[in-house]
Design an enzyme around this catalytic site. Structure first.
Site, PDB file in Angstrom:
ATOM      1  CE  LYS A  75     -13.211  -3.051   0.114  1.00 52.72           C
ATOM      2  NZ  LYS A  75     -12.315  -2.584   1.190  1.00 52.72           N
TER       3      LYS A  75
ATOM      4  CE  LYS B  20      -4.349  -1.808   1.319  1.00 44.43           C
ATOM      5  NZ  LYS B  20      -5.662  -1.574   1.824  1.00 44.43           N
TER       6      LYS B  20
ATOM      7  CE  LYS C  93      -6.004  -7.898  -1.771  1.00 47.41           C
ATOM      8  NZ  LYS C  93      -7.170  -7.715  -0.989  1.00 47.41           N
TER       9      LYS C  93
HETATM   10  P1  ATP Z   1      -8.349  -2.745  -0.500  1.00 49.52           P
HETATM   11  O1  ATP Z   1      -7.941  -3.062  -1.891  1.00 49.52           O
HETATM   12  O2  ATP Z   1      -9.006  -1.411  -0.331  1.00 49.52           O
HETATM   13  O3  ATP Z   1      -7.278  -3.043   0.508  1.00 49.52           O
HETATM   14  P2  ATP Z   1      -9.723  -5.225  -0.349  1.00 49.52           P
HETATM   15  O4  ATP Z   1     -10.436  -5.406  -1.611  1.00 49.52           O
HETATM   16  O5  ATP Z   1      -8.464  -6.010  -0.125  1.00 49.52           O
HETATM   17  O6  ATP Z   1      -9.496  -3.694  -0.121  1.00 49.52           O
HETATM   18  P3  ATP Z   1     -10.563  -5.450   2.393  1.00 49.52           P
HETATM   19  O7  ATP Z   1     -11.485  -4.500   3.050  1.00 49.52           O
HETATM   20  O8  ATP Z   1      -9.116  -5.226   2.688  1.00 49.52           O
HETATM   21  O9  ATP Z   1     -10.734  -5.506   0.819  1.00 49.52           O
HETATM   22  O10 ATP Z   1     -10.944  -6.946   2.748  1.00 49.52           O
HETATM   23  C1  ATP Z   1     -12.150  -7.386   3.310  1.00 49.52           C
HETATM   24  C2  ATP Z   1     -12.208  -8.901   3.344  1.00 49.52           C
HETATM   25  O11 ATP Z   1     -12.239  -9.421   2.012  1.00 49.52           O
HETATM   26  C3  ATP Z   1     -10.985  -9.561   4.019  1.00 49.52           C
HETATM   27  O12 ATP Z   1     -11.423 -10.695   4.736  1.00 49.52           O
HETATM   28  C4  ATP Z   1     -10.145  -9.973   2.861  1.00 49.52           C
HETATM   29  O13 ATP Z   1      -9.294 -11.054   3.174  1.00 49.52           O
HETATM   30  C5  ATP Z   1     -11.188 -10.369   1.832  1.00 49.52           C
HETATM   31  N1  ATP Z   1     -10.680 -10.221   0.474  1.00 49.52           N
HETATM   32  C6  ATP Z   1     -10.222  -9.075  -0.091  1.00 49.52           C
HETATM   33  N2  ATP Z   1      -9.841  -9.298  -1.361  1.00 49.52           N
HETATM   34  C7  ATP Z   1     -10.051 -10.627  -1.591  1.00 49.52           C
HETATM   35  C8  ATP Z   1      -9.842 -11.461  -2.731  1.00 49.52           C
HETATM   36  N3  ATP Z   1      -9.364 -10.979  -3.848  1.00 49.52           N
HETATM   37  N4  ATP Z   1     -10.181 -12.767  -2.638  1.00 49.52           N
HETATM   38  C9  ATP Z   1     -10.699 -13.269  -1.492  1.00 49.52           C
HETATM   39  N5  ATP Z   1     -10.912 -12.535  -0.378  1.00 49.52           N
HETATM   40  C10 ATP Z   1     -10.592 -11.229  -0.413  1.00 49.52           C
END
Ligand code: ATP
Ligand code: LTN
Length: 345
Positions: free
Chosen positions: A215, A129, A212
């Site tokens: 968002k 990040k 991965k």
């Molecule tokens: P950001 O990109 O803003 O960090 P993010 O998409 O990784 O956000 P988070 O709020 O960090 O989302 O994650 C919320 C939940 O979703 C956590 O349990 C995380 O492990 C899960 N998660 C996030 N991305 C994935 C993915 N690509 N596949 C499976 N689980 C995910």
């Protein structure tokens, strides 16, 4: 010597067994996507009746990177509506906004003072990040994992259902809890365990399947949001990266098709063999069409409920306030214990 069975009192016999506690949270930072749903929310819903659940919208984590205040406030409500629309039942779960329970930040200060810098320097999410801006990102982003540890430890959590990317943060939480407990030779914190599924725990980007699905990806074609309409889903899956082999089979050497098959597997719960048999002799176009239908069918009812929930804002605010009121005493008990052993107050 014969072992006698301890007598069960009448009261014990009539009481239901005490359920273990789960805790999890998502940041209200943007569009909730399929990875968040399949990696986290859907698993919370599936097992909610087995546990005593605490689910949080982690808005304090969302300010570790710049975010527009109005957007943050609105995303927080929208994420609560997504949780509920996905099937979280308030009979089984407490649902609240992290900043409504000030004990999260209070415990964070204490645990910050017990966290070696070296442990935080190893956190890969911080490095990703912060990127090239390591000198200008906030101290909050650096201590993000300590706040996450506090979220979990405040509620004496046993299990933390998350996606695969959170593994390292939960290890840190366990290390911190163990360190604190052994320093004071008391069980102040329950040692939590990550709960990560084999399927759906790591959904990859549709554009670059070696990354991965996230968002914060600047390219919206890389993810399917839980609110995408059928036309958008069709377009995004249609153009999702595959390869020229045109063989619908799981193969780690071909991350694009394997990611799409993994999404399908997570949605259908079929085995890899069953899925490969279903598409034997068929091309990517046939497979993608079936996947699109499945996605649309999964998301449609959630989207309908989401709109209904958001149409009564007053009720949503009431539920969130109630959730915070319900969990606060538990959080306060842990903070008091921690303050006491440290000698504060
Ligand atoms: P950001 O990109 O803003 O960090 P993010 O998409 O990784 O956000 P988070 O709020 O960090 O989302 O994650 C919320 C939940 O979703 C956590 O349990 C995380 O492990 C899960 N998660 C996030 N991305 C994935 C993915 N690509 N596949 C499976 N689980 C995910
Ligand atoms: N760090 C997590 C979000 C998060 C969380 C938590 C998850 C904050 N606090 C407590 C589980 C338990 C993330 O970025 N996905």
């Amino acid at each position: 010597m014969t072992m006698s069975t301890p007598e069960v009192t009448k009261e014990q016999a009539t009481q239901p067994p005490v359920k273990k506690r789960t805790f999890s949270g998502i940041q209200p930072t943007g569009n909730i996507h399929l990875g968040n749903y399949l990696g986290a929310i859907r698993n919370w819903v599936e097992t909610q009746d087995q546990y005593e659940n605490v689910f949080c919208i982690v808005d304090l984590h969302a300010i570790t990177l710049p975010i527009d205040p109005k957007e943050l406030h609105e995303n927080t409500r929208r994420l609560a509506a997504i949780y509920l629309a996905s099937g979280l039942d308030l009979q089984h779960c407490k649902l609240f906004v992290q900043s409504h329970v000030h004990q999260h930040t209070e415990l964070e200060w204490i645990l910050n003072c017990f966290t070696p810098m070296g442990w935080l320097n190893r956190m890969t999410q911080f490095k990703t990040k912060a990127g090239d801006s390591i000198d200008s990102v906030s101290n909050g982003l650096y201590s993000y994992p300590v706040l996450m540890a506090c979220d979990i430890l405040l509620y004496q959590t046993h299990y933390v259902p998350v996606g695969d990317d959170q593994r390292q943060h939960i290890e840190l939480t366990r290390d911190l809890a163990q360190r604190f407990n052994s320093l004071y030779n008391q069980q102040i914190f329950t040692i939590p365990q990550a709960q990560i599924r084999d399927v759906g725990a790591r959904i990859m980007s549709l554009e670059d399947p070696t990354k991965k699905m996230s968002k914060s990806d600047p390219n919206p074609s890389a993810y399917i949001t839980m609110l995408d309409d059928p036309k958008t889903i069709k377009k995004k899956i249609g153009r999702a990266t595959t390869d020229s082999l045109r063989l619908v089979k799981f193969d780690n050497e071909r991350p694009g098709i394997t990611n799409l098959l993994g999404i399908y597997q997570s949605l259908t719960r079929a085995s890899q063999e069953e899925i490969e048999a279903e598409f034997e002799g068929k091309g990517y176009g046939d497979f993608k069409a079936v996947l699109i239908d499945r996605l649309v069918d999964t998301l449609r009812p959630i989207q309908q409920r989401y709109n209904e929930i958001l149409s009564d804002r007053g009720e949503l605010e009431r539920l969130l306030k109630q959730g915070a009121d319900d969990v606060r005493p538990l959080a306060e008990r842990t903070v008091q214990r921690a303050k006491e052993v440290v000698g504060l107050g």
